[in-house]
Design a protein around this motif. Structure first.
Motif, PDB file in Angstrom:
ATOM      1  N   SER A  71       0.826  -1.211   0.000  1.00  0.00           N
ATOM      2  CA  SER A  71       0.000   0.000   0.000  1.00  0.00           C
ATOM      3  C   SER A  71       0.858   1.258   0.000  1.00  0.00           C
ATOM      4  O   SER A  71       0.579   2.217  -0.718  1.00  0.00           O
ATOM      5  N   VAL A  72       1.921   1.253   0.813  1.00  0.00           N
ATOM      6  CA  VAL A  72       2.827   2.410   0.857  1.00  0.00           C
ATOM      7  C   VAL A  72       3.479   2.610  -0.505  1.00  0.00           C
ATOM      8  O   VAL A  72       3.578   3.742  -1.000  1.00  0.00           O
ATOM      9  N   LEU A  73       3.930   1.535  -1.132  1.00  0.00           N
ATOM     10  CA  LEU A  73       4.537   1.628  -2.464  1.00  0.00           C
ATOM     11  C   LEU A  73       3.570   2.229  -3.473  1.00  0.00           C
ATOM     12  O   LEU A  73       3.942   3.094  -4.270  1.00  0.00           O
ATOM     13  N   GLU A  74       2.349   1.765  -3.441  1.00  0.00           N
ATOM     14  CA  GLU A  74       1.342   2.237  -4.400  1.00  0.00           C
ATOM     15  C   GLU A  74       0.969   3.700  -4.187  1.00  0.00           C
ATOM     16  O   GLU A  74       0.491   4.354  -5.111  1.00  0.00           O
ATOM     17  N   LYS A  75       1.200   4.211  -2.977  1.00  0.00           N
ATOM     18  CA  LYS A  75       0.837   5.592  -2.663  1.00  0.00           C
ATOM     19  C   LYS A  75       2.050   6.513  -2.592  1.00  0.00           C
ATOM     20  O   LYS A  75       1.980   7.599  -2.019  1.00  0.00           O
ATOM     21  N   SER A  76       3.181   6.074  -3.185  1.00  0.00           N
ATOM     22  CA  SER A  76       4.391   6.894  -3.230  1.00  0.00           C
ATOM     23  C   SER A  76       4.586   7.434  -4.636  1.00  0.00           C
ATOM     24  O   SER A  76       4.431   6.707  -5.622  1.00  0.00           O
ATOM     25  N   GLY A  77       4.944   8.710  -4.728  1.00  0.00           N
ATOM     26  CA  GLY A  77       5.102   9.359  -6.026  1.00  0.00           C
ATOM     27  C   GLY A  77       6.349   8.946  -6.783  1.00  0.00           C
ATOM     28  O   GLY A  77       6.380   8.984  -8.009  1.00  0.00           O
TER      29      GLY A  77
END
Length: 100
Positions: A71-77
């Motif tokens: 989830s963190v990866l998917e929400k990182s620019g």
């Protein structure tokens, strides 16, 4: 909130935990120092606080990517990978790149 609309973090810092080992009289490893310096510099460029995320040693080289980490990866620019022999040898570091 990240600088980039729709993302929670500006940068996801990916590295092999062995690369952040404390050496000699240092109080932290060099990846920890890179994280602090990058956060300061990106904040200067943006004109406000930046958000740089990294796993601070909670995951080991043989841990699977957790749903939280995905989830963190998917929400990182952006993804910044510290490519080293340890990174290349880590199946989970490579999985972070694939997931991003």
């Amino acid at each position: 909130m990240s600088f980039l609309e729709g993302f929670d973090d500006d940068v996801f810092l990916s590295y092999a935990s062995i690369d952040d080992s404390v050496i000699a009289a240092a109080t932290t490893g060099w990846v920890s120092q890179l994280h602090r310096d990058l956060e300061k510099r990106v904040s200067e460029v943006l004109g406000h606080a930046s958000k740089i995320w990294r796993d601070e040693g909670d995951l080991k080289g043989n841990d699977q990517l957790t749903p939280t980490l995905v989830s963190v990866l998917e929400k990182s620019g952006a993804l910044l990978s510290v490519v080293s022999p340890g990174f290349v040898a880590s199946k989970w570091c490579r999985k972070e790149v694939e997931t991003f």
